[in-house]
Design a protein around this motif. Structure first.
Motif, PDB file in Angstrom:
ATOM      1  N   PRO A 175      -0.850  -1.480  -0.658  1.00 35.53           N
ATOM      2  CA  PRO A 175      -2.059  -0.964   0.003  1.00 35.53           C
ATOM      3  C   PRO A 175      -1.838  -0.661   1.493  1.00 35.53           C
ATOM      4  O   PRO A 175      -1.066  -1.343   2.164  1.00 35.53           O
ATOM      5  CB  PRO A 175      -3.071  -2.104  -0.167  1.00 35.53           C
ATOM      6  CG  PRO A 175      -2.573  -2.908  -1.328  1.00 35.53           C
ATOM      7  CD  PRO A 175      -1.080  -2.769  -1.334  1.00 35.53           C
ATOM      8  N   ASP A 176      -2.548   0.362   1.958  1.00 34.44           N
ATOM      9  CA  ASP A 176      -2.412   0.792   3.356  1.00 34.44           C
ATOM     10  C   ASP A 176      -2.639  -0.354   4.341  1.00 34.44           C
ATOM     11  O   ASP A 176      -1.983  -0.410   5.381  1.00 34.44           O
ATOM     12  CB  ASP A 176      -3.416   1.925   3.672  1.00 34.44           C
ATOM     13  CG  ASP A 176      -3.002   3.246   3.030  1.00 34.44           C
ATOM     14  OD1 ASP A 176      -1.838   3.367   2.589  1.00 34.44           O
ATOM     15  OD2 ASP A 176      -3.844   4.156   2.962  1.00 34.44           O
ATOM     16  N   GLU A 177      -3.563  -1.275   4.032  1.00 34.62           N
ATOM     17  CA  GLU A 177      -3.859  -2.334   5.012  1.00 34.62           C
ATOM     18  C   GLU A 177      -2.680  -3.294   5.200  1.00 34.62           C
ATOM     19  O   GLU A 177      -2.597  -3.968   6.224  1.00 34.62           O
ATOM     20  CB  GLU A 177      -5.162  -3.091   4.682  1.00 34.62           C
ATOM     21  CG  GLU A 177      -5.212  -3.750   3.327  1.00 34.62           C
ATOM     22  CD  GLU A 177      -5.842  -2.844   2.262  1.00 34.62           C
ATOM     23  OE1 GLU A 177      -5.707  -1.599   2.395  1.00 34.62           O
ATOM     24  OE2 GLU A 177      -6.441  -3.372   1.309  1.00 34.62           O
ATOM     25  N   LEU A 178      -1.754  -3.326   4.224  1.00 33.59           N
ATOM     26  CA  LEU A 178      -0.568  -4.175   4.410  1.00 33.59           C
ATOM     27  C   LEU A 178       0.570  -3.384   5.058  1.00 33.59           C
ATOM     28  O   LEU A 178       1.570  -3.947   5.480  1.00 33.59           O
ATOM     29  CB  LEU A 178      -0.071  -4.699   3.058  1.00 33.59           C
ATOM     30  CG  LEU A 178      -0.961  -5.682   2.304  1.00 33.59           C
ATOM     31  CD1 LEU A 178      -0.307  -6.068   0.985  1.00 33.59           C
ATOM     32  CD2 LEU A 178      -1.222  -6.922   3.160  1.00 33.59           C
ATOM     33  N   THR A 179       0.427  -2.068   5.099  1.00 30.88           N
ATOM     34  CA  THR A 179       1.542  -1.206   5.495  1.00 30.88           C
ATOM     35  C   THR A 179       1.384  -0.660   6.915  1.00 30.88           C
ATOM     36  O   THR A 179       2.330  -0.671   7.706  1.00 30.88           O
ATOM     37  CB  THR A 179       1.651  -0.026   4.497  1.00 30.88           C
ATOM     38  OG1 THR A 179       1.664  -0.549   3.175  1.00 30.88           O
ATOM     39  CG2 THR A 179       2.904   0.780   4.729  1.00 30.88           C
ATOM     40  N   CYS A 180       0.168  -0.197   7.234  1.00 31.52           N
ATOM     41  CA  CYS A 180      -0.028   0.569   8.468  1.00 31.52           C
ATOM     42  C   CYS A 180       0.210  -0.256   9.734  1.00 31.52           C
ATOM     43  O   CYS A 180       0.953   0.165  10.621  1.00 31.52           O
ATOM     44  CB  CYS A 180      -1.424   1.187   8.477  1.00 31.52           C
ATOM     45  SG  CYS A 180      -1.560   2.523   7.273  1.00 31.52           S
ATOM     46  N   ASP A 181      -0.387  -1.454   9.815  1.00 28.13           N
ATOM     47  CA  ASP A 181      -0.241  -2.274  11.027  1.00 28.13           C
ATOM     48  C   ASP A 181       1.222  -2.584  11.287  1.00 28.13           C
ATOM     49  O   ASP A 181       1.694  -2.589  12.428  1.00 28.13           O
ATOM     50  CB  ASP A 181      -1.005  -3.596  10.892  1.00 28.13           C
ATOM     51  CG  ASP A 181      -2.510  -3.368  10.886  1.00 28.13           C
ATOM     52  OD1 ASP A 181      -2.926  -2.217  11.143  1.00 28.13           O
ATOM     53  OD2 ASP A 181      -3.260  -4.322  10.605  1.00 28.13           O
TER      54      ASP A 181
END
Ligand code: AP5
Ligand code: MG
Ligand code: ZN
Length: 214
Positions: free
Chosen positions: A60-66
């Motif tokens: 998921p983006d929330e685990l990847t973007c930061d």
């Protein structure tokens, strides 16, 4: 120079990013390698990412973007970097555009390594990667100097769990659904470079360098 690598699973993004990075002295940042390193170290992020990776789904983006935003703010990225495996969704691409724009910056090149699905499965079954540094090999196309051992760091070569044929098929589906649209996204921004990734590794590299220096 800020470069992102686009291409199907197994297209050769990792292989080519490593060479581009060595040529220009830029760090190669592979989100897949970061997740795998976290998994080996047993971190919470690694455990969370594992379920998705083993199924060939996107993390998921929330685990990847930061994680990426944090990584590209490090000192070694001051002169640029090569993002290998990020962005992979339109949301990730928009985020990267926005973060770079905050400092008046942008992606210089989106390198699309183009390989048809038919070629991918054979490549993946022969792939081995270093368990320590992540460098990719191929038992036929790019064997290590000593069988089973990484040329770079002496680490042991292993087969990735998501390289099983069934998982590779799902990764290709996910790629076509979610990542392939980024080719048009970066084409519209005028920074897309497409190379024929079915050529041999040295030729693909030469084509990329020719395009970056054109
Ligand atoms: P990731 O590790 O990025 O995997 P991938 O995109 O599926 O790509 P690969 O690493 O499998 O292939 P590659 O293009 O790097 O090819 P390589 O150079 O190794 O991601 C893994 C997972 O992590 C994802 O499925 C997802 O779950 C998660 N993830 C990562 N980033 C994410 C993100 N941003 N958002 C959400 N989730 C994310 O080459 C392949 C083989 O072919 C090697 O054996 C190589 O030696 C050989 N080869 C290379 N070039 C050639 C050539 N020209 N001719 C013949 N053989 C070649
Ligand atoms: Mg890779
Ligand atoms: Zn290694």
């Amino acid at each position: 120079m800020k470069i992102i690598m686009l291409g199907a699973p197994g297209a050769g993004k990792g292989t080519q990013s490593e060479r581009i990075g060595a040529k220009y002295g830029l760090p190669q940042i592979s989100t897949g390698d970061i997740f795998r390193a976290n998994l080996s170290a047993g971190t919470e992020l690694g455990m969370k990412a594992k379920t998705y990776m083993d199924a060939g789904e996107l993390v998921p983006d929330e685990l990847t973007c930061d994680l990426v935003v944090d990584r590209i703010s490090k000192d070694d990225c001051a002169n640029g970097y090569i993002l290998d495996g990020f962005p992979r969704t339109l949301a990730q691409a928009d985020l990267l555009t926005k973060v770079l724009a905050e400092s008046g910056d942008k992606v210089d090149f989106a390198v699309n390594v183009d390989v048809p699905d038919e070629n991918i499965i054979a490549r993946m079954s022969g792939r081995r990667v270093c368990g320590k540094c992540g460098k990719p090999y191929h038992i036929v196309n790019m064997p290590p100097k000593v069988e089973g051992i990484c040329d770079n760091c002496g680490g042991e070569l292993i087969q990735r769990k998501d390289d099983l044929a069934e998982t590779v098929k799902n990764r290709l589906t996910v790629y076509h659904d979610q990542t392939q649209p980024l080719i048009d996204y970066y084409d519209a921004k005028g920074c897309l470079v497409t190379v024929d990734g079915t050529k041999d590794i040295d030729e693909v590299f030469a084509d990329i360098i020719a395009a970056l220096e054109a």
